[in-house]
Motif scaffolding. Structure first.
Motif, short mmCIF file in Angstrom:
data_model
loop_
_atom_site.label_atom_id
_atom_site.label_comp_id
_atom_site.label_asym_id
_atom_site.label_seq_id
_atom_site.Cartn_x
_atom_site.Cartn_y
_atom_site.Cartn_z
N LEU A 36 0.83 -1.11 -0.05
CA LEU A 36 0.18 -0.07 0.00
C LEU A 36 0.68 1.11 0.06
O LEU A 36 0.59 2.13 0.80
N TYR A 37 1.78 1.42 -1.01
CA TYR A 37 2.33 2.71 -1.24
C TYR A 37 1.50 3.59 -2.15
O TYR A 37 0.50 3.05 -2.78
N ARG A 38 1.60 4.83 -1.93
CA ARG A 38 0.58 5.95 -2.50
C ARG A 38 0.63 5.65 -4.20
O ARG A 38 -0.32 5.78 -4.73
N GLU A 39 1.63 4.94 -4.66
CA GLU A 39 1.73 4.95 -6.09
C GLU A 39 0.72 3.59 -6.52
O GLU A 39 0.36 3.71 -7.82
N ASN A 40 0.44 3.08 -5.67
CA ASN A 40 -0.45 2.04 -5.85
C ASN A 40 -2.10 2.12 -5.49
O ASN A 40 -2.73 1.32 -5.26
N VAL A 41 -2.29 3.41 -5.26
CA VAL A 41 -3.71 3.85 -5.10
C VAL A 41 -3.87 5.07 -6.20
O VAL A 41 -3.37 6.13 -5.87
N ILE A 42 -4.90 4.88 -6.84
CA ILE A 42 -5.15 5.79 -8.15
C ILE A 42 -6.66 6.07 -7.84
O ILE A 42 -7.40 5.35 -6.94
N ARG A 78 -9.04 3.37 -6.05
CA ARG A 78 -8.88 2.05 -6.44
C ARG A 78 -7.56 1.77 -6.01
O ARG A 78 -6.49 2.32 -6.35
N LEU A 79 -7.54 0.50 -5.49
CA LEU A 79 -6.41 -0.09 -4.88
C LEU A 79 -5.82 -1.18 -6.01
O LEU A 79 -6.25 -2.11 -6.27
N ILE A 80 -4.72 -0.97 -6.31
CA ILE A 80 -4.07 -1.71 -7.73
C ILE A 80 -2.62 -2.08 -7.27
O ILE A 80 -2.17 -2.12 -6.14
N ASP A 81 -2.21 -2.99 -8.10
CA ASP A 81 -0.90 -3.76 -8.09
C ASP A 81 -0.58 -4.04 -6.85
O ASP A 81 0.35 -3.79 -5.92
#
Length: 307
Positions: free
Chosen positions: A205-211, A219-222
């Motif tokens: 759950l890094y910020r880059e994985n929340v779009i 949306r939580l991705i990757d």
């Protein structure tokens, strides 16, 4: 139809995958354009351009026959592809990304485009609260639906995290930090999971994985999915979502939304901060002062005080 081959992957993608996986990624990087083109042809998609993001895959924008944009993603690791698709299937309809097509033989999937463009739209406010609600939503789905075939948190902790922490502790010259690190290591055997909180974890759950979609919903991705205690995800989000900034606020929000008490999230925060500190020290990462501050704050904190 014959799909367009986009040619070599972007230099950023190449650099990140080689940094992450080493020279073994070179051959796959040469093959990635063909894998994407083959998947696009199979699913009657038109490839448009690369989206230079991520550390474990090559990503491209494509369109369906009716012009609907989608994301085409090719994974270097077949096992990571299977785990990610398994988790996204469990979370279908939740605050994540929808899987449109998947090709196990290629380790390629077509995913819904979020927010009208690669990388999504922007948040519209109350980001911390909105993301916490999305994490809780994923955890709820993970409890309700059959467990996917992904690793357990217990295995990841015992076989990956603790051994690498101990290896780095003994192999690095930590100077004045050694005492604090050794103190943090003493807590590792005491980490326990609550069987009542077992769910499918995002675990990345890094910020880059929340779009965000066009309505500003996260949306939580990757994911790097695991099955285990929800407290792990809340700790990861607390420590790493925006390293050093608003850590205490995220911890308080995590406890309020999840109803997992702060004293039960904090030990996982310390373990994750310790793991990150040693990794950043080893590679001389510019973020080392930030994670050092986070680790110090958790080691000095009183869990009962909510810090």
């Amino acid at each position: 139809m014959t799909a367009q081959n986009l040619g070599e992957v972007p230099s950023g993608c190449r650099r990140r995958l080689i940094d992450h996986y080493g020279p073994a990624a070179e051959g796959w990087l040469r093959a990635a354009p063909r894998l994407l083109a083959e998947a696009a042809e199979r699913w009657h998609l038109s490839l448009k351009e690369y989206h230079d993001a991520g550390h474990s895959s090559a990503v491209a924008l494509a369109t369906t026959v009716d012009g609907t944009p989608v994301i085409l993603k090719a994974w270097f690791e077949p096992l990571r592809y299977r785990h990610e698709i398994a988790a996204l299937t469990v979370w279908a309809g939740g605050p994540t990304v929808d899987v449109i097509e998947a090709a196990d033989d290629l380790s390629v999937a077509a995913l819904a485009l979020v927010g009208g463009r690669p990388g999504g739209a922007g948040p519209i406010g109350r980001e911390r609260q909105m993301v916490a609600a999305a994490i809780q939503g994923l955890h709820s789905l993970g409890r309700l639906r059959p467990r996917p075939d992904v690793p357990s948190l217990a295995h990841f902790r015992q076989e990956v995290v603790v051994p690498r922490i101990r290896q780095r502790l003994h192999g690095l010259d930590l100077g004045s930090w050694k005492t604090l690190v050794e103190e943090a290591c003493e807590e590792l055997p005491a980490l326990r999971e609550d069987p009542n909180r077992m769910t499918v974890l995002h675990a990345d759950l890094y910020r880059e994985n929340v779009i965000f979609d066009r309505g500003g919903h996260p949306r939580l991705i990757d994911p790097h999915p695991l099955v285990g205690d929800a407290a792990f995800d809340w700790a990861f989000w607390t420590v790493y979502y925006d390293l050093e900034h608003e850590v205490a606020d995220r911890l308080a929000t995590a406890a309020r939304i999840s109803r997992v008490p702060v004293p039960e999230i904090s030990p996982w925060c310390r373990a994750l901060a310790l793991d990150g500190f040693l990794y950043y020290w080893e590679i001389d990462d510019p973020a080392l002062p930030k994670i050092a501050k986070v680790l110090s704050s958790f080691m000095a904190s009183d869990p009962e005080a909510g810090r």
